[in-house]
Structure formats: structure tokens, C-alpha cells
Design a protein around this motif. Structure first.
Motif, PDB file in Angstrom:
ATOM      1  N   ASP A  59       0.828  -1.216   0.000  1.00 48.13           N
ATOM      2  CA  ASP A  59       0.000   0.000   0.000  1.00 48.13           C
ATOM      3  C   ASP A  59       0.859   1.261   0.000  1.00 48.13           C
ATOM      4  O   ASP A  59       0.604   2.203  -0.752  1.00 48.13           O
ATOM      5  CB  ASP A  59      -0.895  -0.031   1.236  1.00 48.13           C
ATOM      6  CG  ASP A  59      -1.653   1.275   1.460  1.00 48.13           C
ATOM      7  OD1 ASP A  59      -2.525   1.588   0.635  1.00 48.13           O
ATOM      8  OD2 ASP A  59      -1.367   1.970   2.450  1.00 48.13           O
ATOM      9  N   HIS A  61       0.960   4.377  -2.611  1.00 52.08           N
ATOM     10  CA  HIS A  61       0.795   5.806  -2.288  1.00 52.08           C
ATOM     11  C   HIS A  61       1.946   6.613  -2.882  1.00 52.08           C
ATOM     12  O   HIS A  61       1.756   7.742  -3.328  1.00 52.08           O
ATOM     13  CB  HIS A  61       0.787   6.017  -0.774  1.00 52.08           C
ATOM     14  CG  HIS A  61      -0.522   5.678  -0.125  1.00 52.08           C
ATOM     15  ND1 HIS A  61      -1.619   6.497  -0.218  1.00 52.08           N
ATOM     16  CD2 HIS A  61      -0.910   4.624   0.623  1.00 52.08           C
ATOM     17  CE1 HIS A  61      -2.634   5.940   0.457  1.00 52.08           C
ATOM     18  NE2 HIS A  61      -2.227   4.807   0.965  1.00 52.08           N
ATOM     19  N   HIS A 113      -8.013  -3.146  -0.228  1.00 51.70           N
ATOM     20  CA  HIS A 113      -8.436  -2.159  -1.236  1.00 51.70           C
ATOM     21  C   HIS A 113      -7.293  -2.028  -2.230  1.00 51.70           C
ATOM     22  O   HIS A 113      -6.211  -2.570  -2.005  1.00 51.70           O
ATOM     23  CB  HIS A 113      -8.723  -0.793  -0.593  1.00 51.70           C
ATOM     24  CG  HIS A 113      -7.573  -0.291   0.233  1.00 51.70           C
ATOM     25  ND1 HIS A 113      -6.437   0.223  -0.325  1.00 51.70           N
ATOM     26  CD2 HIS A 113      -7.367  -0.284   1.571  1.00 51.70           C
ATOM     27  CE1 HIS A 113      -5.584   0.540   0.637  1.00 51.70           C
ATOM     28  NE2 HIS A 113      -6.123   0.225   1.811  1.00 51.70           N
ATOM     29  N   THR A 120      -4.615   0.503  -4.159  1.00 50.80           N
ATOM     30  CA  THR A 120      -3.994   1.804  -3.912  1.00 50.80           C
ATOM     31  C   THR A 120      -3.261   2.306  -5.149  1.00 50.80           C
ATOM     32  O   THR A 120      -2.431   1.587  -5.702  1.00 50.80           O
ATOM     33  CB  THR A 120      -2.983   1.729  -2.748  1.00 50.80           C
ATOM     34  OG1 THR A 120      -3.646   1.246  -1.592  1.00 50.80           O
ATOM     35  CG2 THR A 120      -2.400   3.107  -2.442  1.00 50.80           C
ATOM     36  N   HIS A 127      -6.091   5.518  -2.287  1.00 49.60           N
ATOM     37  CA  HIS A 127      -6.912   4.322  -2.427  1.00 49.60           C
ATOM     38  C   HIS A 127      -7.964   4.543  -3.513  1.00 49.60           C
ATOM     39  O   HIS A 127      -8.381   5.670  -3.746  1.00 49.60           O
ATOM     40  CB  HIS A 127      -7.633   4.010  -1.118  1.00 49.60           C
ATOM     41  CG  HIS A 127      -6.710   3.790   0.031  1.00 49.60           C
ATOM     42  ND1 HIS A 127      -7.148   3.538   1.293  1.00 49.60           N
ATOM     43  CD2 HIS A 127      -5.359   3.779   0.093  1.00 49.60           C
ATOM     44  CE1 HIS A 127      -6.112   3.378   2.093  1.00 49.60           C
ATOM     45  NE2 HIS A 127      -5.008   3.532   1.391  1.00 49.60           N
TER      46      HIS A 127
HETATM   47 ZN   LIG Z   1      -3.186   3.231   2.161  1.00 46.71          ZN
END
Ligand SMILES: [Zn+2]
Length: 416
Positions: free
Chosen positions: A295, A299, A338, A340, A371
């Protein structure tokens, strides 16, 4: 008059140049202004959970592997970069797969706290909330349920262990940022093996840690439990049932220093020692292990950083599958909380020519990614995997895990 003429000629040539440059090398001046459309919808908050297929041959153990931020494009781009589009990786070894909807209680795009709460407790909640519903009421999580069925539980992460995903399998708090409360509740939680980073969240500020409340859980761990601080500690530990084990291998997240274990090594430790807990009276085990930093690289829009994180995660998957294949009593689940970054594999300019290059881009090519509301894949192996097909809500995972082990028919009991 003459000045005006020169001015217009200059202006025209600037415009023509800009158009020409934009046409042929848009990357130079084109700030990617993607079409963004706000689509109104009716947020029906009632969840219809999937009807479960009764599982005949039950699983005994569950290994839940969560790649934080790992959407399907992250997986396919990883596979291509690794060994080309025909690569066969651990992700390809699962007989069953499905797609998971990840939205939170009141938003389309979830965060890790809300999504992990859905997985751990079958409850949709608000972003930032951990182990509580949208009205901040604590919800029972799977490790709490299983502890009463004589199971041994583990939470493992490559972030600090107080981070949202592992926390949702241990604590109840209205904010993922309440790290004092989270570390405290993890200390008292039903998780027997707690492995990751984050020792500073157990240590008071006065002693160089991050706790504002002055409480010293690191010392408590040393007296009431067992503290492992290095990979050597982990590998050489001679396990004896009795005290909970906290492996806290860095002050905050793991930063891949030589003294830290990998995700696979932490998982292997939990597998071997959970198994020995089975020989000493526990009826089954549950392990949640997270590739937390997939993740973070999303980002940062860092493809190669993400590649390394997914590779580490894949090594853990291989271990879990090897363990499960040997025994046929263990359900292995691989999913994400989720997606990202909105990772895309775009058409390159050489579409009609053979190419050994893949063009990857992120939803927010300038600035950092975030996300998205994309569905994420789930892969399942072992008894009970039948319920992890089609489109699932993230809360369905909680109920399907319970059906896989037949939780209602398991006798009450506590093994530690
Ligand atoms: Zn995140």
C-alpha cells in the motif's frame, strides 16, 4: 501598430508551438487532467450478505494473507515484470478465486481500518474506525470468537503491529490513530503470536518510545510474555507453550534491515509454533499476515518498491500453500483490503510491434496516489474455499471463514 503585429506573431507562434509539443510529447507539458465525473448514487447501506454454500469437509485452520493496497493490476503488473505475461506465480496456484467489494459504511473508497474491520468482524464501518461499528460500538472479531473455541491466533505485519489492518484483528477503537490504546489492547488481546514492527508504541516517551500515557508495555511484555527483537531471536527461539510471544523487530515499521525477519520468516514461525500449539491442546489456528507496505509503495507511486513488497508477500503465500498442501485441513486466503494508486497497464506506442516493455502509470501521475474503490481479488485454497467465488462483499469473508471451520459446531474451550 508595428508592436501589435510583432506581438500577435509571437503569440501565435507560442500557441502553435504549445499545440505541437502537446501533440507529440504531451508528457512535457500535459499535467494529467483525467476526466473526473461526480456520479450521484443512492447509498443503500443495508448489506445483503452472500448466501453461503454449506461446507461438508471443514477446515481446521485458517491463514488469511492480506496484501494491503494490492489490486488485480498490482498482481498482473508484478507477474509481467517478474517473468513476462505468461508467468506462473504463487497467485496462479489457487483453484478458487473471487472479487471483493471494498466500500466502507458510508463511502465508496475505504481505508485499511474500515476494510480490515469488515474482514475481522463482518461489520461495515466508517473509515478510521477499528473493530467498532459506525456508531462506535465494539464488534466481536474472529480472534475473539476463535479464542473461545480453543484456537490459537496470530497477527503478523510488516508495518508496526499497531497499524490498522492487524489492529482490526485485536482491538476496538474509534480511531486507527489511537496508538496508545491500540498497543495496550493488542497486549491484552487473544493473539498468541504478535509479529511485526512497532516496539515504540509499547514504550513511553520518557524512555524514548512513542506512548503519551507513560505506560510501559514493553517492560510488561518482557515480564509477562516473551519479547523477540531480531531475526536471530525468532529463528533460534525454542518454543514452549506458556507465554504469549511478541516479535517487535523495529521501533516503527520494518525497514528491511538485516536484523529483521521477512514476512515469510514471521509466517513460518507462526505456522510451526501454532502447529505445536495444536499438539498441546489447541483445536485449530488462525493467522492473519499482512504485506503492509504494498500500500505504501502505491501511495508513493513507486512501481519497483511495490514489486519488492509483492515479491516478499508472494514468498509468504508460497509458504502458506506448501503448509496447506501437506495437510489438507487448512484454508488459505489471499486478498487485499483495497487497491492503492489506481495502477494501470497502459497501451504503449508500440502496440503493433513486439515489445519487452510494459507501460505502467498511476491514477494520479502527478502527486501521490491514493486508495481507489476498485474490487480486489480473493484467492482461496483448501476446505471451505467454495464460498470465496463470484462477487463478495468484504463482510462476507468473515462469515465464509466461519462456515469453513464450522464454528457453530465447535465445542467451547480455551487453550491458553
Ligand atoms: Zn493506504
Amino acid at each position: 501598430m508595428k508592436f501589435l503585429k510583432y506581438f500577435f506573431v509571437a503569440l501565435l507562434s507560442i500557441v502553435v508551438t504549445l499545440i505541437a509539443v502537446n501533440q507529440y510529447v504531451p508528457v512535457l507539458i500535459d499535467v494529467p487532467k483525467k476526466d473526473r465525473l461526480l456520479v450521484d448514487f443512492n447509498f443503500g447501506k443495508e448489506i445483503t450478505n452472500k448466501e453461503l454454500i454449506p461446507v461438508e469437509r471443514k477446515a481446521k485452520n485458517i491463514i488469511l494473507l492480506i496484501g494491503d493496497g494490492m489490486g488485480s493490476n498490482q498482481i498482473v503488473a508484478y507477474k509481467i515484470a517478474k517473468e513476462g505475461p505468461n508467468a506462473i506465480t504463487a497467485f496462479d496456484m489457487f483453484p478458487v478465486s473471487g472479487l471483493v467489494k471494498t466500500h466502507a459504511y458510508n463511502t465508496v473508497v475505504t481505508d485499511s481500518a474500515s476494510s480490515a474491520t469488515a474482514y475481522s468482524s463482518g461489520t461495515k464501518t466508517i473509515n478510521r474506525y477499528v473493530g467498532v461499528d459506525h456508531e462506535k460500538n465494539p464488534v466481536t472479531n474472529i480472534t475473539e470468537l476463535l479464542h473461545k473455541k480453543a484456537y490459537v491466533n496470530s497477527i503478523i505485519a510488516t508495518s508496526e503491529i499497531t497499524h490498522a489492518t492487524p489492529a482490526a484483528f485485536a482491538v476496538h477503537t474509534e480511531s486507527r490513530y489511537n496508538t496508545d490504546a491500540i498497543a495496550e489492547q493488542i497486549f491484552y488481546s487473544n493473539n498468541y503470536f504478535v509479529l511485526g514492527g512497532g516496539s515504540d508504541f509499547f514504550k513511553p516517551k520518557e524512555d524514548g518510545g512513542l506512548r503519551e500515557d507513560g505506560k510501559d508495555y514493553l517492560s510488561k511484555i518482557k515480564t509477562d510474555a516473551i519479547l523477540l527483537e531480531t531475526k536471530n531471536d525468532l529463528v533460534n527461539h525454542r518454543f514452549k507453550k506458556g507465554k504469549k510471544i511478541f516479535g517487535l523487530f523495529n521501533k516503527e515499521e520494518l525497514i528491511r534491515e538485516a536484523h529483521e525477519p521477512s514476512l515469510k520468516e514471521m509466517l513460518d514461525f507462526a505456522l510451526v509454533n501454532s502447529n505445536s500449539m495444536l499438539e498441546q491442546g489447541c483445536k485449530g489456528f488462525f493467522i492473519m499476515a499482512e504485506g503492509s507496505q504494498i500500500d505504501w509503495e502505491g501511495h508513493d507511486n513507486d512501481f519497483y518498491g511495490q514489486y519488492d513488497e509483492i515479491e516478499e508477500f508472494e514468498n509468504a503465500i508460497k509458504s502458506a500453500l506448501a503448509f496447506a498442501k501437506n495437510r489438507q485441513d487448512t484454508l488459505v486466503l489471499v486478498t487485499a483490503d483495497h487497491e492503492t494508486g489506481g495502477l494501470l497497464i497502459e497501451k504503449d506506442t508500440l502496440r503493433y510491434k513486439e515489445t519487452n516493455q510494459m507501460k505502467v502509470s498511476w491514477n494520479t501521475a502527478i502527486g501521490k496516489g491514493d486508495h481507489t474503490g476498485a474490487m480486489v481479488p480473493i484467492f482461496a485454497y483448501g476446505p471451505g474455499s467454495v464460498n470465496f467465488t463470484g462477487i463478495l462483499d468484504n463482510t462476507d469473508i468473515f462469515f465464509a471463514m466461519q462456515e469453513a471451520i464450522g464454528i457453530n459446531d465447535l465445542p467451547e474451550g480455551i487453550c491458553y
